[in-house]
Scaffold this active site. Structure first.
Site, PDB file in Angstrom:
ATOM      1  N   LYS A  54       0.804  -1.224   0.000  1.00  0.00           N
ATOM      2  CA  LYS A  54       0.000   0.000   0.000  1.00  0.00           C
ATOM      3  C   LYS A  54       0.838   1.277   0.000  1.00  0.00           C
ATOM      4  O   LYS A  54       0.367   2.342  -0.362  1.00  0.00           O
ATOM      5  CB  LYS A  54      -0.988   0.000   1.166  1.00  0.00           C
ATOM      6  CG  LYS A  54      -2.135  -0.957   0.925  1.00  0.00           C
ATOM      7  CD  LYS A  54      -3.425  -0.459   1.527  1.00  0.00           C
ATOM      8  CE  LYS A  54      -4.602  -1.331   1.153  1.00  0.00           C
ATOM      9  NZ  LYS A  54      -4.457  -2.725   1.620  1.00  0.00           N
ATOM     10  N   SER A  79      -8.155   1.279   9.277  1.00  0.00           N
ATOM     11  CA  SER A  79      -7.598   0.790  10.534  1.00  0.00           C
ATOM     12  C   SER A  79      -6.371  -0.047  10.216  1.00  0.00           C
ATOM     13  O   SER A  79      -5.747  -0.607  11.090  1.00  0.00           O
ATOM     14  CB  SER A  79      -8.637  -0.053  11.270  1.00  0.00           C
ATOM     15  OG  SER A  79      -9.112  -1.058  10.407  1.00  0.00           O
ATOM     16  N   ASN A  81      -3.372  -1.198   6.815  1.00  0.00           N
ATOM     17  CA  ASN A  81      -2.153  -0.834   6.103  1.00  0.00           C
ATOM     18  C   ASN A  81      -2.244   0.482   5.340  1.00  0.00           C
ATOM     19  O   ASN A  81      -1.241   1.170   5.182  1.00  0.00           O
ATOM     20  CB  ASN A  81      -1.758  -1.970   5.153  1.00  0.00           C
ATOM     21  CG  ASN A  81      -1.236  -3.185   5.907  1.00  0.00           C
ATOM     22  OD1 ASN A  81      -0.696  -3.053   7.009  1.00  0.00           O
ATOM     23  ND2 ASN A  81      -1.400  -4.364   5.327  1.00  0.00           N
ATOM     24  N   GLN A  84      -1.188   3.402   7.620  1.00  0.00           N
ATOM     25  CA  GLN A  84       0.265   3.519   7.791  1.00  0.00           C
ATOM     26  C   GLN A  84       0.940   3.983   6.503  1.00  0.00           C
ATOM     27  O   GLN A  84       1.909   4.742   6.542  1.00  0.00           O
ATOM     28  CB  GLN A  84       0.843   2.180   8.238  1.00  0.00           C
ATOM     29  CG  GLN A  84       0.370   1.807   9.645  1.00  0.00           C
ATOM     30  CD  GLN A  84       0.863   0.439  10.047  1.00  0.00           C
ATOM     31  OE1 GLN A  84       2.045   0.151  10.021  1.00  0.00           O
ATOM     32  NE2 GLN A  84      -0.072  -0.418  10.423  1.00  0.00           N
ATOM     33  N   GLU A 205      -9.784 -13.851  -3.140  1.00  0.00           N
ATOM     34  CA  GLU A 205     -10.342 -13.191  -1.957  1.00  0.00           C
ATOM     35  C   GLU A 205     -10.771 -14.232  -0.935  1.00  0.00           C
ATOM     36  O   GLU A 205     -10.843 -15.419  -1.246  1.00  0.00           O
ATOM     37  CB  GLU A 205     -11.505 -12.276  -2.359  1.00  0.00           C
ATOM     38  CG  GLU A 205     -12.682 -13.009  -2.948  1.00  0.00           C
ATOM     39  CD  GLU A 205     -13.745 -12.080  -3.499  1.00  0.00           C
ATOM     40  OE1 GLU A 205     -13.738 -10.879  -3.175  1.00  0.00           O
ATOM     41  OE2 GLU A 205     -14.601 -12.569  -4.247  1.00  0.00           O
ATOM     42  N   GLY A 209     -15.992 -13.811   2.161  1.00  0.00           N
ATOM     43  CA  GLY A 209     -16.452 -12.553   1.563  1.00  0.00           C
ATOM     44  C   GLY A 209     -16.136 -12.519   0.089  1.00  0.00           C
ATOM     45  O   GLY A 209     -15.226 -11.818  -0.341  1.00  0.00           O
ATOM     46  N   ASP A 211     -17.475 -11.185  -2.497  1.00  0.00           N
ATOM     47  CA  ASP A 211     -18.220 -10.178  -3.262  1.00  0.00           C
ATOM     48  C   ASP A 211     -17.559  -9.891  -4.609  1.00  0.00           C
ATOM     49  O   ASP A 211     -18.230  -9.624  -5.593  1.00  0.00           O
ATOM     50  CB  ASP A 211     -18.343  -8.879  -2.466  1.00  0.00           C
ATOM     51  CG  ASP A 211     -16.982  -8.301  -2.145  1.00  0.00           C
ATOM     52  OD1 ASP A 211     -16.272  -8.887  -1.315  1.00  0.00           O
ATOM     53  OD2 ASP A 211     -16.606  -7.281  -2.756  1.00  0.00           O
ATOM     54  N   SER A 305       1.305  -9.898  -0.516  1.00  0.00           N
ATOM     55  CA  SER A 305       0.975  -8.468  -0.419  1.00  0.00           C
ATOM     56  C   SER A 305       1.455  -7.757   0.845  1.00  0.00           C
ATOM     57  O   SER A 305       1.606  -6.537   0.834  1.00  0.00           O
ATOM     58  CB  SER A 305      -0.532  -8.279  -0.583  1.00  0.00           C
ATOM     59  OG  SER A 305      -1.228  -9.038   0.383  1.00  0.00           O
TER      60      SER A 305
HETATM   61  C1  LIG Z   1      -5.122  -3.745   1.370  1.00  0.00           C
HETATM   62  C2  LIG Z   1      -4.502  -5.076   1.301  1.00  0.00           C
HETATM   63  C3  LIG Z   1      -4.926  -6.050   0.372  1.00  0.00           C
HETATM   64  C4  LIG Z   1      -6.080  -5.813  -0.572  1.00  0.00           C
HETATM   65  O1  LIG Z   1      -5.793  -4.786  -1.490  1.00  0.00           O
HETATM   66  P1  LIG Z   1      -6.927  -4.079  -2.329  1.00  0.00           P
HETATM   67  O2  LIG Z   1      -6.229  -3.089  -3.167  1.00  0.00           O
HETATM   68  O3  LIG Z   1      -7.893  -3.467  -1.363  1.00  0.00           O
HETATM   69  O4  LIG Z   1      -7.602  -5.158  -3.124  1.00  0.00           O
HETATM   70  C5  LIG Z   1      -4.240  -7.247   0.319  1.00  0.00           C
HETATM   71  N1  LIG Z   1      -3.211  -7.514   1.158  1.00  0.00           N
HETATM   72  C6  LIG Z   1      -2.786  -6.619   2.061  1.00  0.00           C
HETATM   73  C7  LIG Z   1      -1.639  -6.982   2.936  1.00  0.00           C
HETATM   74  C8  LIG Z   1      -3.407  -5.367   2.164  1.00  0.00           C
HETATM   75  O5  LIG Z   1      -2.970  -4.476   3.072  1.00  0.00           O
END
Ligand SMILES: *Cc1c(COP(=O)(O)O)cnc(C)c1O
Length: 320
Positions: A54, A79, A81, A84, A205, A209, A211, A305
């Site tokens: 992020k 709340s 990532n 931060q 996902e 959830g 969606d 991620s």
């Molecule tokens: C926010 C986040 C996601 C999901 O990312 P999106 O862009 O909302 O789809 C996946 N993994 C981590 C660690 C995140 O912080």
């Protein structure tokens, strides 16, 4: 009309954040390759600044602020990532940041956000609407609201991870991406469509959830209740307008993973690769592991991620 980002915006974002964001490592594992009969390339965003991809989107969005926006500051609600990421990017750029967090947000996350210099405003998540508070602050103080995923500059920034991955290892046959609101998946799709045209692009996902999967298959954005899952970075209730438009156009399919599968992946990453990955960061690999037959002999990218997980919870997951 939506202003959808393109690959050109991902390339521009890469230049803008160069030297500020980490160029994260791409790791491999013989155990993973043997288990799947494929070549797996893990793009490790758990080693990104503040511990998740992020930072890329936040840094790109804030770097584009004009002098008036810089002076008035940024506001964000999260709340996790994104909070931060905005706080750290703003600090590095000398922009004041206000982060709206729930009263019951984990103390460690509030402390991390404050530690990066963010001004934290709390709200009651059961009686107050954070988007309303954000809009009010933005209007009253001229602050710019940067949402966690549904914004062209955020999407373009998130796409730089997949761009780096493909530029480093070459064309891929498949790319697995964690999916919450879709910023990472949409940005990754922009990069992969351009740099590896034959690559299948999959979002993953939490099963609790789905969606995104429902939206992808039905052709319109489906809203759900906040899902109960350990993947707290993907507890979103719906995709964004921008992210959905790109995902619908460029993504091949969306899969789901159960909490049990995420825990098994967390163990794999800890035991075999010696790395701490948060539950949400395991989504991509969790789905890839279930697709051994389809992936045989292929070159497969997996975006890991993030790695921000409370260590007490983490040890409970591993002890199981
Ligand atoms: C926010 C986040 C996601 C999901 O990312 P999106 O862009 O909302 O789809 C996946 N993994 C981590 C660690 C995140 O912080």
């Amino acid at each position: 009309m939506l202003n959808l980002p393109t690959y050109t915006d991902v390339a521009a974002a890469a230049e803008r954040i160069a030297g500020k964001a980490n160029r994260t490592p791409v790791l491999t594992s013989r155990t993973a390759d043997e288990a799947l009969g494929a070549e797996i390339f893990f793009k490790c965003e758990n080693y990104q600044r503040m511990g998740a991809f992020k930072f890329r989107g936040a840094m790109n969005a804030l770097s584009k602020f004009d002098p008036r926006q810089r002076a008035a500051g940024v506001v964000a609600f999260s709340s996790g990532n994104h909070a931060q990421a905005i706080a750290l990017s703003a600090k590095l750029l000398g922009i004041p940041a206000t982060i709206i967090m729930p009263l019951d947000a984990p103390a460690a996350k509030v402390a991390a956000t404050k530690g990066y210099g963010g001004n934290v405003v709390t709200y009651d998540r059961y009686t107050e609407d954070r988007e309303e508070i954000g809009r009010r602050l933005a209007e009253q103080h001229g602050m710019t609201l940067i949402p966690p995923y549904d914004h062209p500059d955020v999407i373009a920034g998130q796409g730089t991870a997949a761009k780096e991955l493909i530029e480093e290892v070459g064309a891929l046959d498949a790319l697995f991406v964690c999916l919450g609101g879709g910023g990472l998946l949409a940005g990754s799709a922009l990069a992969a469509r351009q740099l590896a045209p034959g690559c299948k692009i999959y979002g993953v996902e939490p099963q609790a959830g789905n969606d995104g999967q429902q939206s992808f298959r039905s052709g319109s954005i489906v809203h759900i209740e906040t899902p109960k899952t350990i993947a707290d970075g993907a507890q979103t209730q719906h995709l964004g307008q921008h992210t959905f438009a790109i995902i619908r156009r460029d993504v091949d399919d969306i899969f789901t993973a159960t909490d049990e599968q995420l825990i098994a992946c967390m163990r794999f990453f800890a035991e075999r690769m010696k790395m701490v990955v948060e539950p949400t960061g395991c989504l991509g690999f969790a789905a890839a592991r279930e697709m051994k037959a389809q992936l045989k002999g292929q070159r497969v990218g997996v975006i890991v991620s993030g790695g921000n997980v409370d260590l007490v919870r983490y040890s409970e997951f591993l002890a199981g």
